[in-house]
Design a protein around this motif. Structure first.
Motif, short mmCIF file in Angstrom:
data_model
loop_
_atom_site.label_atom_id
_atom_site.label_comp_id
_atom_site.label_asym_id
_atom_site.label_seq_id
_atom_site.Cartn_x
_atom_site.Cartn_y
_atom_site.Cartn_z
N LEU A 195 -4.39 4.89 -15.98
CA LEU A 195 -4.08 3.58 -15.43
C LEU A 195 -3.44 3.75 -14.05
CD1 LEU A 195 -2.62 1.72 -18.53
CD2 LEU A 195 -4.97 1.83 -17.72
N PRO A 196 -3.94 3.06 -13.03
CA PRO A 196 -3.44 3.26 -11.67
C PRO A 196 -2.18 2.49 -11.34
CG PRO A 196 -5.22 1.68 -11.64
CD PRO A 196 -5.08 2.14 -13.07
N ASP A 197 -1.81 1.53 -12.17
CA ASP A 197 -0.70 0.62 -11.86
C ASP A 197 0.41 0.79 -12.90
OD1 ASP A 197 1.02 -1.46 -11.34
OD2 ASP A 197 -0.55 -2.94 -10.98
N GLN A 198 1.59 1.23 -12.46
CA GLN A 198 2.70 1.44 -13.38
C GLN A 198 3.12 0.13 -14.05
OE1 GLN A 198 4.51 4.49 -14.17
NE2 GLN A 198 5.11 3.08 -15.81
N SER A 199 3.11 -0.98 -13.29
CA SER A 199 3.52 -2.25 -13.86
C SER A 199 2.55 -2.70 -14.95
CB SER A 199 3.63 -3.33 -12.78
OG SER A 199 2.37 -3.59 -12.19
N TYR A 200 1.27 -2.41 -14.77
CA TYR A 200 0.26 -2.76 -15.78
C TYR A 200 0.46 -1.90 -17.03
CZ TYR A 200 -4.40 -3.39 -17.87
OH TYR A 200 -5.45 -3.66 -18.73
N ALA A 201 0.75 -0.62 -16.82
CA ALA A 201 1.01 0.27 -17.95
C ALA A 201 2.24 -0.20 -18.73
CB ALA A 201 1.20 1.70 -17.46
N ASP A 202 3.28 -0.59 -18.04
CA ASP A 202 4.48 -1.08 -18.71
C ASP A 202 4.21 -2.39 -19.45
OD1 ASP A 202 5.95 1.06 -17.85
OD2 ASP A 202 6.92 0.03 -16.20
N TYR A 203 3.37 -3.23 -18.86
CA TYR A 203 3.00 -4.49 -19.51
C TYR A 203 2.27 -4.22 -20.84
CZ TYR A 203 -0.06 -8.56 -20.31
OH TYR A 203 -0.75 -9.61 -20.87
N ARG A 244 2.62 9.98 -10.03
CA ARG A 244 1.84 10.24 -11.23
C ARG A 244 1.06 11.55 -11.13
NH1 ARG A 244 0.81 4.67 -10.75
NH2 ARG A 244 -1.25 5.06 -9.83
N GLU A 245 0.51 11.82 -9.94
CA GLU A 245 -0.23 13.05 -9.75
C GLU A 245 0.68 14.27 -9.90
OE1 GLU A 245 -1.98 12.62 -5.93
OE2 GLU A 245 -3.50 11.17 -6.59
N GLU A 246 1.91 14.15 -9.41
CA GLU A 246 2.85 15.26 -9.55
C GLU A 246 3.23 15.47 -11.01
OE1 GLU A 246 5.50 18.38 -8.51
OE2 GLU A 246 3.76 17.44 -7.53
N ARG A 247 3.39 14.37 -11.74
CA ARG A 247 3.72 14.47 -13.16
C ARG A 247 2.59 15.14 -13.94
NH1 ARG A 247 5.76 9.17 -16.00
NH2 ARG A 247 3.92 8.40 -14.93
N GLU A 271 0.83 -1.21 0.00
CA GLU A 271 0.00 0.00 0.00
C GLU A 271 0.86 1.26 0.00
OE1 GLU A 271 -2.63 -0.23 3.29
OE2 GLU A 271 -3.84 -1.86 2.46
N THR A 272 1.98 1.20 0.74
CA THR A 272 2.89 2.34 0.78
C THR A 272 3.49 2.59 -0.60
OG1 THR A 272 3.44 1.90 3.10
CG2 THR A 272 4.97 3.28 1.85
N ARG A 273 3.92 1.51 -1.27
CA ARG A 273 4.51 1.65 -2.61
C ARG A 273 3.49 2.20 -3.60
NH1 ARG A 273 6.52 -3.53 -1.30
NH2 ARG A 273 4.95 -4.51 -2.65
N GLU A 274 2.27 1.67 -3.54
CA GLU A 274 1.25 2.13 -4.48
C GLU A 274 0.89 3.59 -4.23
OE1 GLU A 274 -1.88 -0.64 -3.87
OE2 GLU A 274 -1.04 -2.15 -5.24
#
Length: 239
Positions: free
Chosen positions: A219-227, A46-49, A36-39
């Motif tokens: 997309l909420p998950d960076q790993s999913y976006a990279d996939y 992402r919000e800052e970007r 949860e901390t990592r997410e």
């Protein structure tokens, strides 16, 4: 409770290694708290970007809806696609294999325990040692059967998630295909840096596609976006 994050399986206290993948087990509560901390950190990044992107757009007088086309790649160094993402369908198949293994081992142990208790099979031991050993075999068999039975619920959840995930994936890929082509992506990247070529260009393409997916489809998950970015990259640029 001991937990394997790779196989999404719980174990009884005292077990330290996953019987399926062989990986070390972690404390379930601690692992999910750290997840949860990592997410939360990834969401904040992402919000800052996005905030900086919106400020840049306002300064340049561009329309808000053009955000996906104005994402600028500013990362330095080589990009490695996140390989931690495991599709839910694949995860369900892994769980099925684990369930089968647990049921087979548990059933075999219970049969062996029954033969021992019935005296059909005699051990070269007697007294308390024999009782302790037979009790341990029985407990082990029942534990494995319980884990195999409990895994069925995880399989059902994974299959349900797979249906939703695959629909989401199809929608995102359709959106990307309708709005972007290899030529359009390269045009954007080379307009920013005409010297890009080879591995550097490949890196920029991959990163740009991932950022387009995150900003364009939220997309909420960076790993999913990279996939997904990897799938799109292979589709656009594989020879």
């Amino acid at each position: 409770m001991p937990y394997c994050p790779k196989c999404d399986m719980e174990f009884v206290e005292g077990i330290t290694v996953c019987t399926d993948c062989g990986g070390p087990l972690v404390d379930k509560d601690v692992w999910f708290a750290e997840k949860e901390t990592r997410e939360a950190a990834e969401r904040a990044e992402r919000e800052e970007r996005l905030r900086k992107l919106q400020e840049q757009m306002e300064e340049e007088g561009e329309a808000q809806e053009k955000a996906p086309e104005l994402v600028t790649i500013t990362r330095k160094g080589a990009r490695t696609m996140n390989t931690l993402f495991v599709p839910a369908r694949e995860h369900a198949e892994d769980l099925r294999s684990s369930r089968t293994a647990f049921l087979a081992v548990g059933g075999g142990a219970c049969i062996a325990a029954a033969l021992l208790w019935a005296g059909v099979v005699n051990l070269p031991m007697a007294g308390a040692s024999k009782v302790i050993f037979q009790t341990a075999i029985t407990a082990l068999g029942l534990s494995f059967l319980f884990i195999g039975w409990k895994t069925q619920g995880s399989i059902a959840e994974a299959l349900k998630k797979a249906d939703s995930e695959e629909k989401r994936t199809a929608d995102v890929l359709d959106w990307f295909r309708k709005n972007w082509t290899a030529e359009k992506i390269d045009e954007k990247l080379l307009a920013e840096d005409p010297t890009l070529e080879g591995a550097d260009l490949d890196f920029k393409r991959s990163a740009y596609i991932s950022d387009l997916l995150i900003t364009g489809q939220d997309l909420p998950d960076q790993s999913y976006a990279d996939y997904l970015a990897d799938k799109i990259y292979q589709e656009l640029y594989s020879e």
